[in-house]
Design an enzyme around this catalytic site. Structure first.
Site, PDB file in Angstrom:
ATOM      1  N   TYR A 112     -21.964  -7.244 -15.997  1.00 33.02           N
ATOM      2  CA  TYR A 112     -22.495  -8.744 -16.903  1.00 33.02           C
ATOM      3  C   TYR A 112     -23.261  -9.050 -18.542  1.00 33.02           C
ATOM      4  O   TYR A 112     -23.586  -9.261 -18.499  1.00 33.02           O
ATOM      5  CB  TYR A 112     -24.078  -9.414 -15.799  1.00 33.02           C
ATOM      6  CG  TYR A 112     -24.641  -7.876 -15.286  1.00 33.02           C
ATOM      7  CD1 TYR A 112     -25.988  -7.673 -16.731  1.00 33.02           C
ATOM      8  CD2 TYR A 112     -24.653  -6.894 -14.356  1.00 33.02           C
ATOM      9  CE1 TYR A 112     -26.693  -6.499 -16.441  1.00 33.02           C
ATOM     10  CE2 TYR A 112     -26.107  -5.945 -13.847  1.00 33.02           C
ATOM     11  CZ  TYR A 112     -26.792  -5.675 -15.151  1.00 33.02           C
ATOM     12  OH  TYR A 112     -27.251  -4.920 -14.673  1.00 33.02           O
TER      13      TYR A 112
ATOM     14  N   LYS B  57     -29.727 -16.054 -19.062  1.00 30.69           N
ATOM     15  CA  LYS B  57     -29.570 -15.783 -20.136  1.00 30.69           C
ATOM     16  C   LYS B  57     -29.507 -17.239 -21.411  1.00 30.69           C
ATOM     17  O   LYS B  57     -28.233 -17.567 -21.457  1.00 30.69           O
ATOM     18  CB  LYS B  57     -28.785 -14.523 -20.004  1.00 30.69           C
ATOM     19  CG  LYS B  57     -29.186 -13.702 -19.769  1.00 30.69           C
ATOM     20  CD  LYS B  57     -27.755 -12.722 -19.376  1.00 30.69           C
ATOM     21  CE  LYS B  57     -28.257 -11.838 -18.245  1.00 30.69           C
ATOM     22  NZ  LYS B  57     -26.868 -10.921 -18.000  1.00 30.69           N
TER      23      LYS B  57
ATOM     24  N   GLU C 117     -23.882  -3.721 -12.325  1.00 26.82           N
ATOM     25  CA  GLU C 117     -24.562  -3.374 -11.562  1.00 26.82           C
ATOM     26  C   GLU C 117     -23.661  -2.292 -10.441  1.00 26.82           C
ATOM     27  O   GLU C 117     -22.420  -3.281  -9.735  1.00 26.82           O
ATOM     28  CB  GLU C 117     -25.496  -4.341 -10.646  1.00 26.82           C
ATOM     29  CG  GLU C 117     -26.166  -4.366 -10.318  1.00 26.82           C
ATOM     30  CD  GLU C 117     -28.039  -3.942 -10.629  1.00 26.82           C
ATOM     31  OE1 GLU C 117     -27.980  -3.798 -12.093  1.00 26.82           O
ATOM     32  OE2 GLU C 117     -29.020  -4.201 -10.338  1.00 26.82           O
TER      33      GLU C 117
ATOM     34  N   CYS D  12     -39.377  15.317  19.102  1.00 28.03           N
ATOM     35  CA  CYS D  12     -39.106  15.550  20.298  1.00 28.03           C
ATOM     36  C   CYS D  12     -38.728  16.887  20.159  1.00 28.03           C
ATOM     37  O   CYS D  12     -37.761  17.193  19.447  1.00 28.03           O
ATOM     38  CB  CYS D  12     -38.787  14.930  21.289  1.00 28.03           C
ATOM     39  SG  CYS D  12     -38.498  15.758  22.456  1.00 28.03           S
TER      40      CYS D  12
ATOM     41  N   SER E 235     -35.741  -4.339 -19.541  1.00 30.72           N
ATOM     42  CA  SER E 235     -35.933  -5.047 -18.466  1.00 30.72           C
ATOM     43  C   SER E 235     -35.420  -6.482 -18.340  1.00 30.72           C
ATOM     44  O   SER E 235     -35.659  -7.163 -19.593  1.00 30.72           O
ATOM     45  CB  SER E 235     -36.700  -4.680 -17.230  1.00 30.72           C
ATOM     46  OG  SER E 235     -37.981  -4.912 -17.775  1.00 30.72           O
TER      47      SER E 235
ATOM     48  N   LYS F 216     -36.371 -15.320  -9.468  1.00 30.06           N
ATOM     49  CA  LYS F 216     -36.146 -13.987  -8.312  1.00 30.06           C
ATOM     50  C   LYS F 216     -36.738 -15.382  -6.744  1.00 30.06           C
ATOM     51  O   LYS F 216     -36.935 -16.839  -7.306  1.00 30.06           O
ATOM     52  CB  LYS F 216     -37.174 -13.364  -7.777  1.00 30.06           C
ATOM     53  CG  LYS F 216     -36.866 -12.450  -9.270  1.00 30.06           C
ATOM     54  CD  LYS F 216     -37.042 -10.903  -9.077  1.00 30.06           C
ATOM     55  CE  LYS F 216     -37.705 -10.296  -7.854  1.00 30.06           C
ATOM     56  NZ  LYS F 216     -37.617  -9.049  -8.068  1.00 30.06           N
TER      57      LYS F 216
ATOM     58  N   ASP G 178       0.568  -1.149   0.149  1.00 26.47           N
ATOM     59  CA  ASP G 178       0.159  -0.104  -0.344  1.00 26.47           C
ATOM     60  C   ASP G 178       0.978   1.684   0.313  1.00 26.47           C
ATOM     61  O   ASP G 178       0.701   2.120  -1.025  1.00 26.47           O
ATOM     62  CB  ASP G 178      -0.873  -0.422   1.094  1.00 26.47           C
ATOM     63  CG  ASP G 178      -2.602  -1.241   0.994  1.00 26.47           C
ATOM     64  OD1 ASP G 178      -2.307  -1.734  -0.021  1.00 26.47           O
ATOM     65  OD2 ASP G 178      -2.672  -1.193   2.188  1.00 26.47           O
ATOM     66  N   ARG G 179       1.506   0.739   0.944  1.00 17.78           N
ATOM     67  CA  ARG G 179       2.866   2.122   0.654  1.00 17.78           C
ATOM     68  C   ARG G 179       3.257   3.070  -0.328  1.00 17.78           C
ATOM     69  O   ARG G 179       3.369   3.852  -0.642  1.00 17.78           O
ATOM     70  CB  ARG G 179       4.472   2.078   2.284  1.00 17.78           C
ATOM     71  CG  ARG G 179       4.523   3.209   2.474  1.00 17.78           C
ATOM     72  CD  ARG G 179       4.971   3.037   3.729  1.00 17.78           C
ATOM     73  NE  ARG G 179       6.557   2.088   2.894  1.00 17.78           N
ATOM     74  CZ  ARG G 179       7.522   2.018   2.702  1.00 17.78           C
ATOM     75  NH1 ARG G 179       7.991   3.072   2.143  1.00 17.78           N
ATOM     76  NH2 ARG G 179       8.044   1.151   2.214  1.00 17.78           N
TER      77      ARG G 179
ATOM     78  N   TYR H 237       1.846   1.942  -3.488  1.00 17.63           N
ATOM     79  CA  TYR H 237       1.298   2.577  -4.332  1.00 17.63           C
ATOM     80  C   TYR H 237       0.847   4.105  -3.656  1.00 17.63           C
ATOM     81  O   TYR H 237       0.831   4.962  -4.788  1.00 17.63           O
ATOM     82  CB  TYR H 237      -0.325   1.524  -3.935  1.00 17.63           C
ATOM     83  CG  TYR H 237      -1.238   2.228  -4.764  1.00 17.63           C
ATOM     84  CD1 TYR H 237      -1.423   2.030  -5.646  1.00 17.63           C
ATOM     85  CD2 TYR H 237      -2.272   3.559  -4.224  1.00 17.63           C
ATOM     86  CE1 TYR H 237      -2.768   2.021  -6.943  1.00 17.63           C
ATOM     87  CE2 TYR H 237      -3.597   4.020  -4.437  1.00 17.63           C
ATOM     88  CZ  TYR H 237      -3.192   3.498  -5.982  1.00 17.63           C
ATOM     89  OH  TYR H 237      -4.885   3.919  -6.826  1.00 17.63           O
ATOM     90  N   ASP H 238       1.130   4.558  -2.234  1.00 20.51           N
ATOM     91  CA  ASP H 238       0.582   5.920  -2.208  1.00 20.51           C
ATOM     92  C   ASP H 238       1.866   6.905  -2.800  1.00 20.51           C
ATOM     93  O   ASP H 238       1.848   8.126  -3.083  1.00 20.51           O
ATOM     94  CB  ASP H 238       0.554   5.349  -0.449  1.00 20.51           C
ATOM     95  CG  ASP H 238      -0.727   5.350  -0.176  1.00 20.51           C
ATOM     96  OD1 ASP H 238      -1.312   4.565  -0.559  1.00 20.51           O
ATOM     97  OD2 ASP H 238      -0.448   5.243   1.459  1.00 20.51           O
TER      98      ASP H 238
HETATM   99  S1  IVH Z   1     -29.377  -8.726 -17.934  1.00 21.28           S
HETATM  100  C1  IVH Z   1     -31.541  -7.105 -21.294  1.00 21.28           C
HETATM  101  N1  IVH Z   1     -28.185  -9.251 -15.838  1.00 21.28           N
HETATM  102  O1  IVH Z   1     -31.755  -6.705 -13.499  1.00 21.28           O
HETATM  103  C2  IVH Z   1     -30.944  -7.748 -20.286  1.00 21.28           C
HETATM  104  N2  IVH Z   1     -29.399  -7.820 -15.655  1.00 21.28           N
HETATM  105  O2  IVH Z   1     -35.035  -5.700 -14.015  1.00 21.28           O
HETATM  106  C3  IVH Z   1     -30.506  -6.412 -19.321  1.00 21.28           C
HETATM  107  N3  IVH Z   1     -30.204  -7.091 -12.987  1.00 21.28           N
HETATM  108  O3  IVH Z   1     -31.969  -3.689 -14.287  1.00 21.28           O
HETATM  109  C4  IVH Z   1     -30.293  -7.639 -17.746  1.00 21.28           C
HETATM  110  N4  IVH Z   1     -28.649  -8.638 -12.550  1.00 21.28           N
HETATM  111  O4  IVH Z   1     -29.942  -3.733 -13.271  1.00 21.28           O
HETATM  112  C5  IVH Z   1     -28.522  -8.740 -15.859  1.00 21.28           C
HETATM  113  N5  IVH Z   1     -26.884 -10.500 -14.101  1.00 21.28           N
HETATM  114  C6  IVH Z   1     -27.678 -10.003 -14.055  1.00 21.28           C
HETATM  115  C7  IVH Z   1     -28.430  -8.758 -13.323  1.00 21.28           C
HETATM  116  C8  IVH Z   1     -29.308  -7.815 -14.068  1.00 21.28           C
HETATM  117  C9  IVH Z   1     -29.108  -7.882 -11.917  1.00 21.28           C
HETATM  118  C10 IVH Z   1     -30.559  -6.476 -12.945  1.00 21.28           C
HETATM  119  C11 IVH Z   1     -30.793  -5.051 -13.943  1.00 21.28           C
HETATM  120  C12 IVH Z   1     -32.242  -5.185 -14.437  1.00 21.28           C
HETATM  121  C13 IVH Z   1     -32.490  -5.181 -13.674  1.00 21.28           C
HETATM  122  C14 IVH Z   1     -33.550  -6.138 -14.828  1.00 21.28           C
END
Ligand code: IVH
Length: 697
Positions: free
Chosen positions: A245, A308, A193, A457, A105, A332, A57-58, A60-61
């Site tokens: 992601y 995905k 995120e 209060c 989304s 979820k 760290d030092r 780096y600083d």
């Molecule tokens: S992919 C088109 N991957 O979930 C697909 N989203 O409603 C784009 N989120 O607002 C999103 N983890 O912020 C994806 N591993 C992940 C995710 C992720 C969280 C959030 C993202 C988005 C919401 C989707």
């Protein structure tokens, strides 16, 4: 993983005995700055992304400070320099910018049948597919754009088409690359995120409570609130992290999500290591069930998993609706909710004097945690939800945070034993039937005022508030009684030596010396500090009283407009004539002085010998010209500039014959010091600055 930058002298074997900056030519400085930036960025990457630093760290600083110094001395600033991670100038507002492509989304559900139906729809259209299985991060989503390998902008999700430009804030996050290693795509837009790690969130909330600020309800709110702040320096001080992601758009050739993650990783982006590829929906379901049992052990909050389709050709065939892609699904976790009966509603008084209704519950287990009380936030929320004793409510537990009542499930079920509500100490706090806030504080009987949806209060000597008021009263910007921090304030209140702020000046040497861990020296020191604090500007004294909404600036404005006597008698109308005092502030000031106990406190403080002195606002430093180089501990540059300027001084960026003082803080630049020497300008170190200038305010 990002490779070590070739032949960069500062990566492994930094030469820490640097030549003095003034012995370098412009060109040499420019080269060194460029090497240092590459090195510092590489070490940021090793530290924040790989969690595997390769230098101390030092060291780096030293590199960082050297870079800062050269940038200052040769005026080589660049918003993509790693030195900018400490935060740049405050912004007036966040600008709206369009997204590269609409940020869609996800379809989502916690029902396994739904994700099976999603999987069937996919296989009907494109046949068997592999899924990328990823945690669903519960944070704040951003788009980050790189042009020619350099950070160009970061944008919030907004309405999906356009969002807010939060570049200055996102640049402060150590794991966000500022430059991509070659060969980087010419254009790259990624999505990630931003989140606040649990430990950082807890520490931040503790600090906020200490300062009398409202804590954030959960890490997601904390992250979202922080990313959108207007002051990047504040953001830099908050613990934000990112997981990337998604590649939204690039000129690089990508065929699968796996390649996308590989590209992100190779370019130095922080990606999550729970992410995996599975070959059917059953495996996605297993993956989600496993993460559900492990979620509390993670440093970040997740609320499910995302599946995905891995293959991009299949994605294209599946396409998107207006709102979400057909190739991804968020499976979820069940919400952490439960149902139980409200046994009683009590009112708690917090350290800021805020009265909070709390439901005492028939204990219920929610995902392994027994819940017996839940916050109802404020009276309006109790009314909105229709919560009363005996009803069955739904509760939600988010992360480590106090559970909340989200709705009344059965309003008919009334307990036979009556409908009394009361405070924690048993005093009634309710009207007939539903809940009403008490008119007087359940702890001290002081008057209660309503502000917006909250009740407070007004008695600053309320035991519930006393510790906090005492600490504030003694803090540096207030009476500046050193040696009276949180621990000492608690001790004095607990020992019964202080029941009102005014008791502070009646403390006696013997009783202090007898306190645990004190002794005569500590007692004498505190008494000397108290004595010294008595000579105080009126504005500081008003600030020290801890009137809600009255910070240092407003306190000074009030002191300029009123004598203390006049202020105590001023009605809201007179108060509102002061600049920056609106109805809410005026009401807070008036109700503070309407409370007899507070008036008595002020009078006793004056009797004890405090002599608040009225000074003209803004005149103390008239005509003074100050230049800063390096940082003054405890202040940001912008705070100092504002402070001095509101008192009549001018703060300029370069030293000239007009300059009165050059304040030389930590990590100062060379050039300004040389100029000061040449012009015969006096330099002040931070202590001298404190004594010669700040003490005049
Ligand atoms: S992919 C088109 N991957 O979930 C697909 N989203 O409603 C784009 N989120 O607002 C999103 N983890 O912020 C994806 N591993 C992940 C995710 C992720 C969280 C959030 C993202 C988005 C919401 C989707």
């Amino acid at each position: 993983m990002v490779e070590e930058p070739d032949a960069n002298p500062y990566v492994h074997d930094p030469d820490t005995s640097f030549a003095p900056a003034d012995e370098l030519s412009e060109d040499e400085a420019r080269d060194q700055v460029s090497d240092l930036r590459v090195a510092v960025e590489y070490h940021d990457y090793r530290y924040y992304v790989e969690n595997d630093p390769v230098i101390a760290d030092r060291t780096y600083d030293e590199l960082f400070e050297r870079l800062q110094r050269l940038e200052d001395a040769f005026d080589l600033h660049d918003e993509n320099s790693p030195t900018q991670r400490v935060g740049g100038e405050p912004l007036d507002e966040l600008e709206t910018v369009g997204h590269v492509a609409p940020l869609l989304s996800l379809q989502s559900s916690g029902d396994s049948e739904e994700i099976r139906a999603f999987d069937r729809r996919i296989r009907d259209r494109v046949g068997d597919v592999d899924y990328s299985a990823e945690p669903k991060f519960d944070g704040f989503s951003i788009e980050v754009v790189y042009e020619d390998g350099a950070f160009d902008r970061a944008v919030t999700r907004g309405d999906g088409r356009e969002g807010e430009d939060v570049s200055a804030n996102v640049r402060t996050i150590g794991s966000v690359p500022l430059h991509l290693p070659a060969p980087a795509p010419e254009f790259l837009a990624v999505r990630g995120e931003v989140y606040m790690p649990r430990s950082g969130f807890q520490a931040l909330n503790e600090r906020r409570i200490e300062r009398g600020e409202d804590p954030f309800a959960n890490p997601r709110n904390a992250a979202a609130g922080t990313v959108r702040l207007l002051d990047p320096e504040t953001v830099a001080g908050r613990p934000l992290e990112v997981f990337f992601y998604d590649v939204i758009d690039t000129d690089a050739d990508l065929g699968t999500q796996t390649e996308a993650f590989d590209l992100l990783y190779d370019l130095g982006f922080r990606v999550n290591d729970e992410t995996t590829v599975v070959d059917d929906v059953d495996a996605v379901i297993d993956y989600r069930d496993r993460l559900m049992t492990e979620r509390d052990d993670l440093e970040y909050e997740i609320d499910g998993v995302v599946a995905k389709v891995v293959d991009f050709d299949a994605r294209e065939e599946l396409g998107s609706t207006a709102r979400h892609p057909r190739w991804a699904f968020a499976y979820k976790f069940p919400a952490r909710t439960g149902e139980t009966t409200v046994e009683r509603i009590v009112v708690q008084v917090g350290r800021t004097g805020k009265l909070t209704p709390v439901a005492l519950l028939d204990p219920v287990d929610i995902q392994g945690v027994t819940i017996s009380r839940a916050t109802l936030h404020n009276a309006a929320q109790v009314q909105r939800l229709g919560v009363r004793e005996g009803v069955t409510v739904r509760l939600e537990r988010a992360g480590d945070v106090i559970p909340e009542v989200t709705e009344v499930v059965d309003g008919e079920k009334r307990r036979a034993s009556g409908d009394r509500t009361g405070s924690d100490d048993g005093r009634p706090a309710a009207g007939e039937g539903g809940f009403t806030m008490p008119d007087t504080c359940p702890v001290c009987d002081g008057d209660v005022v309503q502000e917006g949806e909250h009740h407070y209060c007004t008695n600053a000597s309320c035991p519930a508030q006393l510790r906090r008021s005492l600490q504030h009263f003694c803090s540096r910007d207030a009476m500046n009684v050193k040696g009276l921090g949180a621990a000492a304030a608690d001790q004095l209140v607990e020992a019964g030596l202080i029941e009102s702020l005014a008791d502070l000046y009646d403390l006696e040497r013997d009783e202090l010396a007898a306190l645990d861990g004190w002794g005569e020296t500590a007692a004498d020191n505190l008494l000397a500090e108290l004595e010294a604090s008595k000579d105080v500007p009126l504005g500081t004294f008003i600030y020290a009283l801890g009137i809600r909404h009255v910070g240092t600036e407003r306190a000074r404005a009030l002191a300029a407009a009123f004598s203390l006597d006049d202020l105590m008698d001023a009605g809201t109308e007179a108060l509102r004539s002061v600049e920056d005092v609106g109805p809410e502030v005026a009401a807070a000031v008036a109700s503070y002085f309407d409370e007899a106990e507070n008036v008595e406190t002020v009078e006793r403080l004056l009797d004890a010998g405090i002599e608040p002195e009225r000074r003209e606002r803004g005149a103390e430093l008239d005509g003074l010209t100050v230049v800063f180089t390096g940082s003054v501990p405890g202040y940001t540059r912008s705070e100092l500039t504002e402070l001095l300027e509101t008192h009549g001084a001018s703060v300029t960026s370069s030293v000239s014959g007009e300059t009165d003082y050059l304040v030389v803080g930590e990590n100062p630049g060379t050039r300004k010091r040389e100029q000061a020497a040449a012009e015969g300008v006096e330099t002040l170190d931070p202590e001298a600055f404190e004594e010669r200038i700040l003490s005049r305010l």
